[in-house]
Design a protein around this motif. Structure first.
Motif, PDB file in Angstrom:
ATOM      1  N   ARG A 173       5.626 -48.943 -40.755  1.00 55.52           N
ATOM      2  CA  ARG A 173       5.808 -48.522 -39.379  1.00 55.52           C
ATOM      3  C   ARG A 173       4.465 -48.526 -38.661  1.00 55.52           C
ATOM      4  N   SER A 174       4.489 -48.867 -37.367  1.00 48.77           N
ATOM      5  CA  SER A 174       3.274 -48.854 -36.566  1.00 48.77           C
ATOM      6  C   SER A 174       2.921 -47.422 -36.191  1.00 48.77           C
ATOM      7  N   ILE A 175       1.678 -47.221 -35.734  1.00 54.65           N
ATOM      8  CA  ILE A 175       1.238 -45.879 -35.328  1.00 54.65           C
ATOM      9  C   ILE A 175       2.116 -45.311 -34.206  1.00 54.65           C
ATOM     10  N   PRO A 176       2.470 -46.092 -33.160  1.00 58.27           N
ATOM     11  CA  PRO A 176       3.385 -45.541 -32.140  1.00 58.27           C
ATOM     12  C   PRO A 176       4.718 -45.089 -32.729  1.00 58.27           C
ATOM     13  N   GLU A 177       5.264 -45.877 -33.651  1.00 62.95           N
ATOM     14  CA  GLU A 177       6.540 -45.509 -34.265  1.00 62.95           C
ATOM     15  C   GLU A 177       6.396 -44.247 -35.115  1.00 62.95           C
ATOM     16  N   GLU A 178       5.317 -44.161 -35.860  1.00 58.39           N
ATOM     17  CA  GLU A 178       5.096 -42.970 -36.687  1.00 58.39           C
ATOM     18  C   GLU A 178       4.929 -41.730 -35.826  1.00 58.39           C
ATOM     19  N   LEU A 179       4.195 -41.861 -34.729  1.00 57.95           N
ATOM     20  CA  LEU A 179       4.002 -40.721 -33.821  1.00 57.95           C
ATOM     21  C   LEU A 179       5.333 -40.286 -33.230  1.00 57.95           C
ATOM     22  N   LEU A 180       6.163 -41.236 -32.868  1.00 57.11           N
ATOM     23  CA  LEU A 180       7.471 -40.922 -32.290  1.00 57.11           C
ATOM     24  C   LEU A 180       8.378 -40.252 -33.317  1.00 57.11           C
ATOM     25  N   LEU A 181       8.358 -40.723 -34.553  1.00 55.38           N
ATOM     26  CA  LEU A 181       9.172 -40.106 -35.601  1.00 55.38           C
ATOM     27  C   LEU A 181       8.703 -38.676 -35.888  1.00 55.38           C
ATOM     28  N   LEU A 182       7.394 -38.442 -35.820  1.00 58.25           N
ATOM     29  CA  LEU A 182       6.889 -37.077 -35.997  1.00 58.25           C
ATOM     30  C   LEU A 182       7.365 -36.157 -34.881  1.00 58.25           C
ATOM     31  N   ALA A 183       7.486 -36.713 -33.683  1.00 59.16           N
ATOM     32  CA  ALA A 183       7.856 -35.895 -32.527  1.00 59.16           C
ATOM     33  C   ALA A 183       9.351 -35.613 -32.439  1.00 59.16           C
ATOM     34  N   LEU A 184      10.167 -36.374 -33.136  1.00 66.60           N
ATOM     35  CA  LEU A 184      11.615 -36.169 -33.066  1.00 66.60           C
ATOM     36  C   LEU A 184      12.008 -34.858 -33.731  1.00 66.60           C
ATOM     37  N   ASP A 185      12.747 -34.047 -33.019  1.00 66.57           N
ATOM     38  CA  ASP A 185      13.244 -32.794 -33.578  1.00 66.57           C
ATOM     39  C   ASP A 185      14.536 -33.082 -34.343  1.00 66.57           C
ATOM     40  N   PRO A 186      14.582 -32.823 -35.646  1.00 64.96           N
ATOM     41  CA  PRO A 186      15.782 -33.164 -36.429  1.00 64.96           C
ATOM     42  C   PRO A 186      17.006 -32.348 -36.037  1.00 64.96           C
ATOM     43  N   THR A 187      16.816 -31.209 -35.397  1.00 66.25           N
ATOM     44  CA  THR A 187      17.941 -30.345 -35.027  1.00 66.25           C
ATOM     45  C   THR A 187      18.539 -30.739 -33.687  1.00 66.25           C
ATOM     46  N   GLY A 215      17.528 -33.498 -31.741  1.00 72.07           N
ATOM     47  CA  GLY A 215      17.537 -34.925 -31.437  1.00 72.07           C
ATOM     48  C   GLY A 215      16.692 -35.298 -30.237  1.00 72.07           C
ATOM     49  N   THR A 216      15.881 -34.370 -29.772  1.00 72.10           N
ATOM     50  CA  THR A 216      14.991 -34.641 -28.642  1.00 72.10           C
ATOM     51  C   THR A 216      13.563 -34.793 -29.162  1.00 72.10           C
ATOM     52  N   THR A 217      12.673 -35.280 -28.283  1.00 73.67           N
ATOM     53  CA  THR A 217      11.272 -35.432 -28.663  1.00 73.67           C
ATOM     54  C   THR A 217      10.462 -34.262 -28.129  1.00 73.67           C
ATOM     55  N   ALA A 218       9.581 -33.741 -28.970  1.00 73.72           N
ATOM     56  CA  ALA A 218       8.688 -32.664 -28.549  1.00 73.72           C
ATOM     57  C   ALA A 218       7.602 -33.230 -27.640  1.00 73.72           C
ATOM     58  N   GLN A 219       7.144 -32.412 -26.701  1.00 73.06           N
ATOM     59  CA  GLN A 219       6.067 -32.773 -25.786  1.00 73.06           C
ATOM     60  C   GLN A 219       6.291 -34.144 -25.142  1.00 73.06           C
ATOM     61  N   PRO A 220       7.414 -34.335 -24.443  1.00 72.66           N
ATOM     62  CA  PRO A 220       7.741 -35.685 -23.958  1.00 72.66           C
ATOM     63  C   PRO A 220       6.719 -36.283 -23.005  1.00 72.66           C
ATOM     64  N   GLN A 221       6.130 -35.482 -22.114  1.00 68.77           N
ATOM     65  CA  GLN A 221       5.187 -36.043 -21.142  1.00 68.77           C
ATOM     66  C   GLN A 221       3.895 -36.493 -21.812  1.00 68.77           C
ATOM     67  N   SER A 222       3.313 -35.628 -22.612  1.00 65.36           N
ATOM     68  CA  SER A 222       2.081 -36.005 -23.296  1.00 65.36           C
ATOM     69  C   SER A 222       2.354 -37.048 -24.376  1.00 65.36           C
ATOM     70  N   LEU A 223       3.573 -37.074 -24.910  1.00 62.37           N
ATOM     71  CA  LEU A 223       3.922 -38.073 -25.921  1.00 62.37           C
ATOM     72  C   LEU A 223       3.835 -39.477 -25.344  1.00 62.37           C
ATOM     73  N   GLY A 265      -0.195 -32.518 -28.604  1.00 63.46           N
ATOM     74  CA  GLY A 265       0.311 -31.160 -28.746  1.00 63.46           C
ATOM     75  C   GLY A 265       1.412 -30.983 -29.759  1.00 63.46           C
ATOM     76  N   LEU A 266       1.451 -31.862 -30.769  1.00 60.97           N
ATOM     77  CA  LEU A 266       2.492 -31.741 -31.784  1.00 60.97           C
ATOM     78  C   LEU A 266       2.158 -30.710 -32.863  1.00 60.97           C
ATOM     79  N   GLY A 267       0.975 -30.128 -32.816  1.00 63.33           N
ATOM     80  CA  GLY A 267       0.576 -29.165 -33.833  1.00 63.33           C
ATOM     81  C   GLY A 267       1.564 -28.011 -33.967  1.00 63.33           C
ATOM     82  N   LYS A 268       1.960 -27.446 -32.846  1.00 64.10           N
ATOM     83  CA  LYS A 268       2.880 -26.303 -32.886  1.00 64.10           C
ATOM     84  C   LYS A 268       4.294 -26.735 -33.265  1.00 64.10           C
ATOM     85  N   HIS A 269       4.620 -27.983 -33.035  1.00 69.84           N
ATOM     86  CA  HIS A 269       5.922 -28.514 -33.443  1.00 69.84           C
ATOM     87  C   HIS A 269       5.958 -28.743 -34.954  1.00 69.84           C
TER      88      HIS A 269
END
Length: 257
Positions: free
Chosen positions: A6-20, A22-30, A165-169
């Motif tokens: 997976r590319s870095i953008p894809e990995e970052l997006l997968l990290l941001a996905l909330d499994p519960t 189904g939304t992405t954390a920090q959408p604007q900064s993401l 800002g994914l640290g808190k997520h």
């Protein structure tokens, strides 16, 4: 580029996905992070390199990834190194959706259609290949836990995760405080990842807009060139002024007898 990784953008997006949810954390900064992650991936592919606070194209050959190649072509067309903060802060409409759709085609996520307030259609994305998501998270956890310098890909991913800002997520609550701190410290282990991460944070703090609005400083000792205009706003050509001056000097002087 091999699609087994997976590319870095894809990995970052997968990290941001909330499994519960189904939304992405920090959408604007993401969205900023995804634009920056493209730079990191292009650097790892040997296509661009940092040049101070700018990004320079060193090899314009396509990577085989259509989304990355579009970004590479945009950088090439600039003709000169681009400030990382200006690239990250530029318009990237639909970039997050582009990567989500690609992950869906690859079977990494599954789109779930819903309605907001029973009227507005919405789409949520659930990760389907949890093994890949766990592997990405394990790399990040390992770098945080061991404290040893990670590989460039993991270091850049950590830097971007902190910047958006994914640290808190990823590491919530008081128990995750030390992990968030170590996540921030990993920013120093990859030059391009660090440059891009700081650009993402600068854009969020408004630095990109301030840089664009800043006027160039005047050159000391040089008077600005001002158009020759009369007080009433009408232009007085230089030839006209010279003729009038010549006529004035040719007139005989009047002296008393």
């Amino acid at each position: 580029m091999s699609r087994s990784r997976r590319s870095i953008p894809e990995e970052l997006l997968l990290l941001a996905l909330d499994p519960t949810t189904g939304t992405t954390a920090q959408p604007q900064s993401l969205d900023l992070g995804l634009a920056g992650a493209q730079l990191v991936e292009l650097a790892l592919a040997g296509r661009i390199a940092p040049n101070g606070d700018r990004i320079a194209v060193v090899l314009a050959r396509p990577t085989g990834d259509p989304t990355l190649d579009t970004a590479l072509e945009l950088l090439r067309r600039r003709g000169a190194p681009v400030r990382a903060v200006h690239w990250v802060g530029g318009p990237r409409l639909g970039l997050r959706q582009t990567y989500l759709s690609h992950l869906e085609r690859c079977g990494m996520v599954h789109a779930v259609e819903n309605q907001m307030c029973g009227v507005l259609p919405t789409t949520r994305y659930q990760a389907t290949d949890t093994e890949v998501s766990r592997e990405i998270r394990a790399r990040l956890d390992g770098a945080i836990r061991t404290g040893s310098p990670p590989d460039a890909r993991t270091a850049a991913l950590a830097a971007l995760a902190h910047a958006v800002g994914l640290g808190k997520h990823l590491y919530p609550g008081n128990e995750g405080r030390s992990s968030r701190s170590r996540l921030r410290d990993l920013i120093r282990h990859d030059p391009m990842g660090g440059l891009v991460a700081h650009a993402v944070m600068d854009v969020q703090n408004g630095a990109a807009g301030q840089a664009r609005r800043a006027a160039p400083a005047p050159v000391r000792g040089r008077r600005p060139t001002v158009p020759a205009t009369a007080r009433g706003g009408q232009q007085v050509p230089d030839q006209t002024r010279r003729r009038e001056s010549a006529r004035a000097s040719a007139r005989p002087s009047l002296s008393p007898h």
